[in-house]
Design a protein around this motif. Structure first.
Motif, PDB file in Angstrom:
ATOM      1  N   TRP A 174       0.852  -1.194   0.000  1.00  0.00           N
ATOM      2  CA  TRP A 174       0.000   0.000   0.000  1.00  0.00           C
ATOM      3  C   TRP A 174       0.885   1.239   0.000  1.00  0.00           C
ATOM      4  CZ3 TRP A 174      -0.588  -4.008   3.577  1.00  0.00           C
ATOM      5  CH2 TRP A 174      -1.705  -4.816   3.377  1.00  0.00           C
ATOM      6  N   ASP A 175       0.484   2.278  -0.726  1.00  0.00           N
ATOM      7  CA  ASP A 175       1.230   3.536  -0.632  1.00  0.00           C
ATOM      8  C   ASP A 175       0.897   4.185   0.716  1.00  0.00           C
ATOM      9  OD1 ASP A 175      -1.244   4.832  -0.869  1.00  0.00           O
ATOM     10  OD2 ASP A 175      -1.077   4.918  -3.049  1.00  0.00           O
ATOM     11  N   ALA A 176       1.672   5.208   1.101  1.00  0.00           N
ATOM     12  CA  ALA A 176       1.558   5.765   2.456  1.00  0.00           C
ATOM     13  C   ALA A 176       0.150   6.275   2.794  1.00  0.00           C
ATOM     14  CB  ALA A 176       2.611   6.843   2.669  1.00  0.00           C
ATOM     15  N   PRO A 177      -0.499   7.074   1.922  1.00  0.00           N
ATOM     16  CA  PRO A 177      -1.837   7.560   2.293  1.00  0.00           C
ATOM     17  C   PRO A 177      -2.852   6.417   2.484  1.00  0.00           C
ATOM     18  CG  PRO A 177      -0.992   8.740   0.366  1.00  0.00           C
ATOM     19  CD  PRO A 177      -0.035   7.638   0.630  1.00  0.00           C
ATOM     20  N   THR A 178      -2.770   5.402   1.619  1.00  0.00           N
ATOM     21  CA  THR A 178      -3.699   4.266   1.749  1.00  0.00           C
ATOM     22  C   THR A 178      -3.440   3.535   3.059  1.00  0.00           C
ATOM     23  OG1 THR A 178      -3.662   4.046  -0.653  1.00  0.00           O
ATOM     24  CG2 THR A 178      -4.542   2.187   0.573  1.00  0.00           C
ATOM     25  N   VAL A 217     -11.784  -4.332   2.361  1.00  0.00           N
ATOM     26  CA  VAL A 217     -11.259  -3.047   1.897  1.00  0.00           C
ATOM     27  C   VAL A 217      -9.729  -3.116   1.806  1.00  0.00           C
ATOM     28  CG1 VAL A 217     -11.115  -0.589   2.444  1.00  0.00           C
ATOM     29  CG2 VAL A 217     -13.212  -1.861   2.947  1.00  0.00           C
ATOM     30  N   MET A 218      -9.136  -3.730   2.804  1.00  0.00           N
ATOM     31  CA  MET A 218      -7.674  -3.830   2.864  1.00  0.00           C
ATOM     32  C   MET A 218      -7.123  -4.547   1.616  1.00  0.00           C
ATOM     33  SD  MET A 218      -5.360  -6.393   3.631  1.00  0.00           S
ATOM     34  CE  MET A 218      -6.189  -7.670   4.547  1.00  0.00           C
ATOM     35  N   ILE A 219      -7.752  -5.637   1.232  1.00  0.00           N
ATOM     36  CA  ILE A 219      -7.200  -6.405   0.114  1.00  0.00           C
ATOM     37  C   ILE A 219      -7.567  -5.753  -1.228  1.00  0.00           C
ATOM     38  CG2 ILE A 219      -8.989  -8.186  -0.402  1.00  0.00           C
ATOM     39  CD1 ILE A 219      -5.284  -8.890   0.304  1.00  0.00           C
ATOM     40  N   GLN A 220      -8.756  -5.120  -1.267  1.00  0.00           N
ATOM     41  CA  GLN A 220      -9.122  -4.436  -2.527  1.00  0.00           C
ATOM     42  C   GLN A 220      -8.185  -3.262  -2.799  1.00  0.00           C
ATOM     43  OE1 GLN A 220     -13.205  -3.378  -1.819  1.00  0.00           O
ATOM     44  NE2 GLN A 220     -13.879  -5.479  -2.100  1.00  0.00           N
ATOM     45  N   ALA A 258     -12.954   5.060   3.567  1.00  0.00           N
ATOM     46  CA  ALA A 258     -13.997   5.085   4.605  1.00  0.00           C
ATOM     47  C   ALA A 258     -15.342   4.690   3.993  1.00  0.00           C
ATOM     48  CB  ALA A 258     -14.064   6.480   5.234  1.00  0.00           C
ATOM     49  N   ASP A 259     -15.629   5.219   2.801  1.00  0.00           N
ATOM     50  CA  ASP A 259     -16.889   4.867   2.125  1.00  0.00           C
ATOM     51  C   ASP A 259     -16.912   3.371   1.771  1.00  0.00           C
ATOM     52  OD1 ASP A 259     -17.700   7.472   2.280  1.00  0.00           O
ATOM     53  OD2 ASP A 259     -17.110   8.006   0.221  1.00  0.00           O
ATOM     54  N   ALA A 260     -15.772   2.893   1.289  1.00  0.00           N
ATOM     55  CA  ALA A 260     -15.701   1.471   0.908  1.00  0.00           C
ATOM     56  C   ALA A 260     -15.933   0.583   2.135  1.00  0.00           C
ATOM     57  CB  ALA A 260     -14.333   1.165   0.289  1.00  0.00           C
ATOM     58  N   PHE A 261     -15.442   1.023   3.277  1.00  0.00           N
ATOM     59  CA  PHE A 261     -15.620   0.243   4.508  1.00  0.00           C
ATOM     60  C   PHE A 261     -17.105   0.188   4.898  1.00  0.00           C
ATOM     61  CE2 PHE A 261     -15.670   0.254   9.259  1.00  0.00           C
ATOM     62  CZ  PHE A 261     -15.252  -1.058   9.430  1.00  0.00           C
ATOM     63  N   VAL A 262     -17.793   1.318   4.785  1.00  0.00           N
ATOM     64  CA  VAL A 262     -19.231   1.337   5.118  1.00  0.00           C
ATOM     65  C   VAL A 262     -19.985   0.390   4.175  1.00  0.00           C
ATOM     66  CG1 VAL A 262     -21.314   2.786   5.149  1.00  0.00           C
ATOM     67  CG2 VAL A 262     -19.159   3.662   6.102  1.00  0.00           C
ATOM     68  N   THR A 263     -19.627   0.432   2.891  1.00  0.00           N
ATOM     69  CA  THR A 263     -20.280  -0.459   1.922  1.00  0.00           C
ATOM     70  C   THR A 263     -20.003  -1.925   2.266  1.00  0.00           C
ATOM     71  OG1 THR A 263     -19.953   1.216   0.226  1.00  0.00           O
ATOM     72  CG2 THR A 263     -20.465  -1.006  -0.545  1.00  0.00           C
ATOM     73  N   ALA A 264     -18.726  -2.224   2.548  1.00  0.00           N
ATOM     74  CA  ALA A 264     -18.353  -3.613   2.849  1.00  0.00           C
ATOM     75  C   ALA A 264     -19.065  -4.097   4.110  1.00  0.00           C
ATOM     76  CB  ALA A 264     -16.836  -3.723   3.016  1.00  0.00           C
ATOM     77  N   TRP A 281      -2.603  -7.969   9.696  1.00  0.00           N
ATOM     78  CA  TRP A 281      -3.526  -6.904  10.134  1.00  0.00           C
ATOM     79  C   TRP A 281      -4.380  -7.362  11.301  1.00  0.00           C
ATOM     80  CZ3 TRP A 281      -3.615  -1.811   9.302  1.00  0.00           C
ATOM     81  CH2 TRP A 281      -3.027  -1.286   8.165  1.00  0.00           C
ATOM     82  N   LEU A 282      -4.795  -8.608  11.309  1.00  0.00           N
ATOM     83  CA  LEU A 282      -5.684  -9.079  12.383  1.00  0.00           C
ATOM     84  C   LEU A 282      -4.902  -9.632  13.575  1.00  0.00           C
ATOM     85  CD1 LEU A 282      -8.756 -10.675  10.570  1.00  0.00           C
ATOM     86  CD2 LEU A 282      -8.243  -8.289  11.045  1.00  0.00           C
ATOM     87  N   GLY A 283      -3.576  -9.552  13.521  1.00  0.00           N
ATOM     88  CA  GLY A 283      -2.772  -9.931  14.685  1.00  0.00           C
ATOM     89  C   GLY A 283      -2.485 -11.418  14.804  1.00  0.00           C
ATOM     90  N   TYR A 284      -2.685 -12.199  13.737  1.00  0.00           N
ATOM     91  CA  TYR A 284      -2.368 -13.633  13.801  1.00  0.00           C
ATOM     92  C   TYR A 284      -0.916 -13.914  13.461  1.00  0.00           C
ATOM     93  CZ  TYR A 284      -7.256 -14.527  14.463  1.00  0.00           C
ATOM     94  OH  TYR A 284      -8.515 -14.538  14.989  1.00  0.00           O
ATOM     95  N   LEU A 285      -0.214 -12.932  12.925  1.00  0.00           N
ATOM     96  CA  LEU A 285       1.222 -13.064  12.651  1.00  0.00           C
ATOM     97  C   LEU A 285       1.879 -11.743  13.010  1.00  0.00           C
ATOM     98  CD1 LEU A 285       1.646 -14.714   9.123  1.00  0.00           C
ATOM     99  CD2 LEU A 285       2.320 -15.689  11.325  1.00  0.00           C
ATOM    100  N   SER A 286       3.086 -11.833  13.573  1.00  0.00           N
ATOM    101  CA  SER A 286       3.768 -10.568  13.835  1.00  0.00           C
ATOM    102  C   SER A 286       5.209 -10.575  13.340  1.00  0.00           C
ATOM    103  CB  SER A 286       3.723 -10.239  15.326  1.00  0.00           C
ATOM    104  OG  SER A 286       4.194 -11.342  16.052  1.00  0.00           O
TER     105      SER A 286
END
Ligand SMILES: C[S@@+](CC[C@H](N)C(=O)[O-])C[C@H]1O[C@@H](n2cnc3c(N)ncnc32)[C@H](O)[C@@H]1O
Length: 447
Positions: A142-146, A179-182, A217-223, A286-291
Motif C-alpha cells: 500500500w502507498d503511504a496515504p492508503t 477493503v484492505m485487500i481491494q 472510509a466509504d468502501a468500509f461502510v459499503t463492505a 492486520w488481524l494480529g495472527y502473525l507478527s
C-alpha cells in the motif's frame, strides 16, 4: 453418454466440454453467496461441489472436514442442518470459519452497520501514528496515504470509543479485510497473488491523501453493509465447529469431542508449492495472527505442502522417517526424477505424501464403519515428471484398509494442459473383519 456428479458429459473419465475448466467448481462460484463470499481467499473450493456431495445425507450424517480453509464444508453443512467438525492449522482461518458458523439476530446486522458508520467518520482524517502491522516491505502493498487510511479503520475496530460486542468487532474485521485487500497493490489473476506492475491501473488519477481516506472510509461502510446483509442468506441452522490443530494427528485434535464421523469432504493442500501462509499474510498481520516472518515460516512448515520462508531451509535437512514406504508403484522413481531437476523438490513431494499418509492413518480411527471419504485433489507436474497425485491418494487409502476406492476427474485446471482436479472416493469397510460369533461362543461370552 456418461455423465459425472454434476450431470456434465465425460469421456474416458474426463469432462468433455471444450474448456473443461468448469469455474462453478472453484471459488469463483462462491462469490456473492452470503457468508461464503465474504473474502476471496485462494484456499476456497466450490460450494456447489460440497452441496452435491451432501445431497443424500440423512439425519445421522456427521461430516469431518480436516482441511477447513475458508470453511466452505462446515458452512454448507450448517446451512443444511448437517453436523460437521472441521480442522485447520491456520488460526486466522479457524477464526474466520467459526465466525461464519455463528448464528446472528437482526440486531447484530444493525450494530455492524452503525458501528461501521462511526468508524468511517473518524477515519476520514487519519492519524499517521496509528498502529500498522510489521509486514515485510509493507510499502509494496500500500502507498503511504492508503496505509494511513487503513490503519485508521483498523484502529477504530480495535479500540472502540464505546463498548462493543466481540461478534460485532469480528464482523467489522471481515469488512476491513475486504477493503484492505481491494486497496492492496496486488492481483489475484493467477493461482497465487502477485504484486501489480507499475501502470496496471491505467486511468487512475492522482488522489490527495484526504480523498483516499474518504474513499476507503466509504468502501468500509459499503463492505460492512454487505457483510451485515449476508448474515440472513442461508444462515446456519445447526451447530458446527472448526478446531485449531494439525490434521496429521486428528485423533489428538478431536479427542475431546469423542465424535465418530460418517463422511469426510475435503480439499487438502496440493503438492504444488503454493503456500497458504504466504497468500494470507496481509489478513494475518492486520488481524494480529502473525507478527514476524519467522513465525510465518514456522507455521508454513507445519502446514502440509508448505515451503515458504524458513520452511524451505527446514526441508533442506528433512529425511523420510515418518510412516514407512509410500505404497505406490514407481513412487521412488518419481521422487528420484523430480529430485534430478531440483533435489529440494524431490524431498518436498516425498514429505508431502508422508504427511498425507500419517493423516489418513489417523483419520481412519475416527470414522464409523461404512463411512465415505471424498478428497478433492489436483495433480502436478515438476519439470517433465508428472506427479499422479490422485493415484497416490488412492493407493494410500487402499493401503490403510479403505475399500471401494475410486478416482473421478472433475475439471481441468487453468494452468498446464495436463493438470486436472479429481475426487478420490474411499470408504471404510461396512462391518468389522471379526468373524461373527457362533451361538455357542456367544453364550460362553455371556451374551
Ligand atoms: C485447499 S485448502 C482447503 C480449502 C477449503 N476446502 C475451502 O473451501 O476453503 C487446504 C487447507 O489445509 C490447511 N492445512 C494445511 N496443512 C494442515 C495441517 N497439517 N493440518 C490442518 N490443516 C492444514 C491449510 O491451512 C488450508 O487452509
Amino acid at each position: 453418454m456418461n455423465t459425472d456428479l454434476f450431470g456434465d458429459p465425460v469421456a474416458n473419465g474426463k469432462p468433455t466440454n471444450a474448456l473443461g475448466r468448469r469455474d462453478h467448481l472453484t471459488f469463483r462460484g462462491n462469490v456473492a453467496l452470503g457468508r461464503h463470499g465474504w473474502l476471496r481467499l485462494t484456499p476456497a473450493y466450490s460450494l456447489r461441489l460440497v452441496q452435491e456431495l451432501l445431497k443424500h445425507s440423512g439425519p445421522d450424517e456427521f461430516v469431518l472436514e480436516p482441511f477447513s480453509g475458508t470453511g466452505t464444508t462446515p458452512l454448507a453443512c450448517a446451512s443444511l442442518g448437517i453436523r460437521c467438525h472441521a480442522v485447520d492449522i491456520n488460526p486466522f482461518l479457524v477464526w474466520l470459519g467459526n465466525l461464519k458458523l455463528m448464528r446472528f439476530d437482526d440486531a447484530a446486522a444493525r450494530a455492524v452497520k452503525s458501528a461501521a458508520a462511526r468508524i468511517a467518520d473518524n477515519a476520514r482524517e487519519p492519524d499517521a501514528a496509528a498502529w500498522k502491522p510489521d509486514l515485510h516491505q509493507i510499502e509494496k502493498w500500500w502507498d503511504a496515504p492508503t496505509l494511513h487510511a487503513l490503519a485508521a479503520l483498523c484502529d477504530g475496530i480495535r479500540n472502540p470509543s464505546r463498548e462493543r460486542a466481540d461478534h460485532v468487532r469480528d464482523l467489522l474485521s471481515v469488512a476491513f479485510c475486504r477493503v484492505m485487500i481491494q486497496s492492496a497493490n496486488v492481483s489475484f489473476g493467477h493461482q497465487s497473488m502477485s504484486f501489480k506492475k507499475k501502470g496496471d491501473d491505467v486511468g487512475l488519477v492522482e488522489e490527495t491523501p484526504a480523498r483516499i481516506a474518504a474513499r476507503l472510509a466509504d468502501a468500509f461502510v459499503t463492505a460492512a453493509g454487505e457483510v451485515a446483509d449476508s448474515l440472513s442468506v442461508e444462515p446456519p441452522v445447526t451447530d458446527c465447529r472448526v478446531f485449531l490443530g494439525d490434521s496429521r494427528d486428528l485423533p489428538t485434535v478431536l479427542s475431546a469431542s469423542g465424535a465418530k464421523y460418517t463422511a469426510v469432504i475435503t480439499s487438502p493442500p496440493y503438492p504444488n508449492r503454493m503456500s497458504y501462509i504466504r497468500e494470507l499474510r496481509p489478513y494475518m498481520y492486520w488481524l494480529g495472527y502473525l507478527s514476524d516472518g519467522r513465525a510465518a515460516g514456522e507455521l508454513d512448515w507445519r502446514a502440509i505442502g508448505g515451503t515458504w520462508g524458513c520452511a524451505t531451509s527446514m526441508l533442506n535437512t528433512w529425511t523420510p522417517n515418518g510412516h514407512g514406504e509410500i505404497p505406490f508403484q514407481h513412487f521412488d522413481r518419481i521422487i528420484h526424477d523430480i529430485g534430478q531437476g531440483h533435489a529440494l523438490l524431490g524431498r518436498y513431494v516425498h514429505k508431502y505424501f508422508e504427511d498425507i499418509k500419517g493423516h489418513i492413518l489417523g483419520l481412519k480411527q475416527l470414522l464409523v464403519p461404512g463411512a465415505r471419504c471424498h478428497y478433492i485433489v489436483g495433480n502436478s507436474k515438476f519439470y517433465e515428471t508428472m506427479l499422479p497425485v490422485e493415484g497416490i491418494y488412492a493407493a494410500l487409502f487402499e493401503d490403510a484398509g479403505f475399500v471401494d476406492v475410486s478416482v473421478e476427474t472433475i475439471r481441468k485446471r487453468t494452468s498446464k494442459k495436463e493438470l486436472y482436479e479429481f475426487i478420490v472416493h474411499a470408504h471404510t469397510a461396512k462391518t468389522s473383519k471379526r468373524k461373527p460369533q457362533t451361538a455357542d461362543a456367544a453364550s460362553r461370552n455371556g451374551h
